[in-house]
Design a protein around this motif. Structure first.
Motif, PDB file in Angstrom:
ATOM      1  N   ILE A 130       0.838  -1.201   0.000  1.00  0.00           N
ATOM      2  CA  ILE A 130       0.000   0.000   0.000  1.00  0.00           C
ATOM      3  C   ILE A 130       0.871   1.248   0.000  1.00  0.00           C
ATOM      4  CG2 ILE A 130      -1.558   1.379   1.445  1.00  0.00           C
ATOM      5  CD1 ILE A 130      -3.001  -1.205   2.170  1.00  0.00           C
ATOM      6  N   PHE A 131       1.885   1.255   0.856  1.00  0.00           N
ATOM      7  CA  PHE A 131       2.799   2.396   0.883  1.00  0.00           C
ATOM      8  C   PHE A 131       3.498   2.564  -0.464  1.00  0.00           C
ATOM      9  CE2 PHE A 131       2.333   3.303   5.300  1.00  0.00           C
ATOM     10  CZ  PHE A 131       2.957   4.536   5.502  1.00  0.00           C
ATOM     11  N   LEU A 132       3.893   1.452  -1.060  1.00  0.00           N
ATOM     12  CA  LEU A 132       4.596   1.506  -2.336  1.00  0.00           C
ATOM     13  C   LEU A 132       3.700   2.074  -3.431  1.00  0.00           C
ATOM     14  CD1 LEU A 132       7.285   0.771  -3.708  1.00  0.00           C
ATOM     15  CD2 LEU A 132       6.295  -1.457  -4.266  1.00  0.00           C
ATOM     16  N   ILE A 133       2.454   1.620  -3.478  1.00  0.00           N
ATOM     17  CA  ILE A 133       1.513   2.114  -4.485  1.00  0.00           C
ATOM     18  C   ILE A 133       1.277   3.614  -4.308  1.00  0.00           C
ATOM     19  CG2 ILE A 133      -0.922   2.088  -5.155  1.00  0.00           C
ATOM     20  CD1 ILE A 133       0.581  -0.150  -6.405  1.00  0.00           C
ATOM     21  N   CYS A 134       1.089   4.045  -3.070  1.00  0.00           N
ATOM     22  CA  CYS A 134       0.832   5.469  -2.800  1.00  0.00           C
ATOM     23  C   CYS A 134       2.059   6.324  -3.105  1.00  0.00           C
ATOM     24  CB  CYS A 134       0.400   5.665  -1.351  1.00  0.00           C
ATOM     25  SG  CYS A 134      -1.241   4.973  -0.955  1.00  0.00           S
ATOM     26  N   LEU A 135       3.250   5.831  -2.751  1.00  0.00           N
ATOM     27  CA  LEU A 135       4.464   6.605  -2.994  1.00  0.00           C
ATOM     28  C   LEU A 135       4.818   6.655  -4.477  1.00  0.00           C
ATOM     29  CD1 LEU A 135       6.840   5.586  -0.056  1.00  0.00           C
ATOM     30  CD2 LEU A 135       5.431   7.629  -0.286  1.00  0.00           C
TER      31      LEU A 135
END
Length: 361
Positions: A119-124
């Motif tokens: 999730i963090f990777l997708i958002c970043l």
């Protein structure tokens, strides 16, 4: 039941953490370089931020939304700073928004580490959200407000207490009104989804409902419901600003083909106008497409909250796909659609993973 390990389950957590750390610092360094004008950087629609800043400082007196009014209020109490607000947006982009998305999806670091990192990777990796954190644009703020609204809706739809449901529902309506003050059709779609979330979805029903919905849009357009929206769309061609699809929505017979082409060009980014649009297609749209495909394929797992997100997705996209013809604006408008699918994808993925683990025990 045999458990199939997808490729994203094979990636080690250490690799994900390393990617997140590298991406995190690259974005901070790039942000500092741009802010110090060591790297040239500009966005289509950059005048938006200049206008908001001018209104906040009292040089302009016409407010097109509640956002410049908020900025002027902050300025009146000596809390407005163009630079400081942009740094707050960077913080929202790097930490706050990914954390909220994870919470909405029911993903916790203690129990679903890999999905939490994803999730963090997708958002970043989401470039548009990052681009509009460089100045006092309203886009990052609207995404934040939308996600907070989703938190309240989720709490309302998952509670078993009638009084609590009513209270949270009223708060959701208030947030919808505030979203409408930021962008009218965003708030309308949010409030509409609040009243339509109880529609049940199955694979067969999705196809039937899609046909009926397109038919309803055609009838609504034919009787003039969308006249004001289509007239607004025509203004993009008259201004000759930015890249447009050039679709003519004035012919009601061609409404459905034009609507589908508008969706392909703007929502799915298949109109490649320049190298940047190709990069955005690869980084933003391709992951979104596979997540959307997964959500549709596993639609039977959609509970009341996911149904709310899907209904919002449909209502919101329908309005701006009819009313907008600027491809630069499209990447800003569709952020809420993409986040609705991100949340739905990880929400369903969590439910399925939990179910399969229980089956193996």
């Amino acid at each position: 039941m045999k458990y199939k390990r997808h490729f994203y389950n094979r990636v080690p957590n250490t690799a994900l953490i390393l990617a997140l750390i590298i991406l995190f610092f690259i974005k901070i360094i790039l942000y500092i370089l741009v802010k110090n004008r060591m790297i040239g950087f500009s966005l289509g629609g950059g005048s938006d931020a200049n206008y908001y800043n001018a209104y906040a400082q009292g040089y302009v007196d016409v407010a097109v939304s509640i956002w410049p009014v908020i900025l002027r209020y902050l300025n009146s109490i000596d809390l407005y700073s163009r630079e400081f607000i942009s740094y707050i947006f960077l913080l929202l982009n790097l930490l706050v928004i990914p954390i909220i998305v994870a919470r909405l999806a029911g993903i916790r670091l203690s129990t679903n580490q890999k999905y939490y990192f994803y999730i963090f990777l997708i958002c970043l990796l989401y470039p548009t959200l990052y681009f509009f954190s460089f100045d006092v644009y309203r886009d990052v703020f609207m995404v934040l407000c939308f996600l907070i609204g989703c938190l309240v809706v989720k709490a309302a739809l998952t509670t078993n207490h009638s009084l609590k449901f009513i209270s949270l529902f009223l708060v959701s309506l208030a947030i919808g009104w505030f979203l409408a003050a930021l962008r009218p059709y965003l708030g309308v779609a949010f409030i509409g989804a609040l009243f339509l979330w109880n529609i049940k979805f199955t694979k067969r029903r999705v196809f039937t409902l899609s046909i009926l919905y397109l038919l309803a849009l055609f009838i609504a357009n034919y009787i003039g419901v969308f006249d004001a929206i289509t007239e607004y769309r025509e203004g993009f061609d008259q201004l000759e600003a930015g890249t447009t699809l050039g679709l003519d929505f004035s012919n009601p017979i061609l409404f459905i083909p034009n609507f589908i082409l508008s969706a392909l060009g703007q929502l799915f980014g298949l109109y490649i106008a320049n190298p940047l649009s190709l990069v955005i297609l690869i980084v933003e749209t391709i992951p979104f497409f596979f997540m959307l495909k997964y959500v549709i394929k596993n639609i039977k797992w959609a509970d009341s909250f996911v149904r709310f997100l899907i209904i919002f997705f449909i209502l919101y996209a329908s309005i701006w796909l009819i009313g907008n013809d600027n491809l630069g604006t499209a990447v800003r408008l569709r952020m809420h659609n993409y986040f609705a699918i991100y949340i739905s994808f990880f929400y369903i993925l969590r439910l399925k993973s939990q179910f399969l683990r229980e089956q193996r025990l």
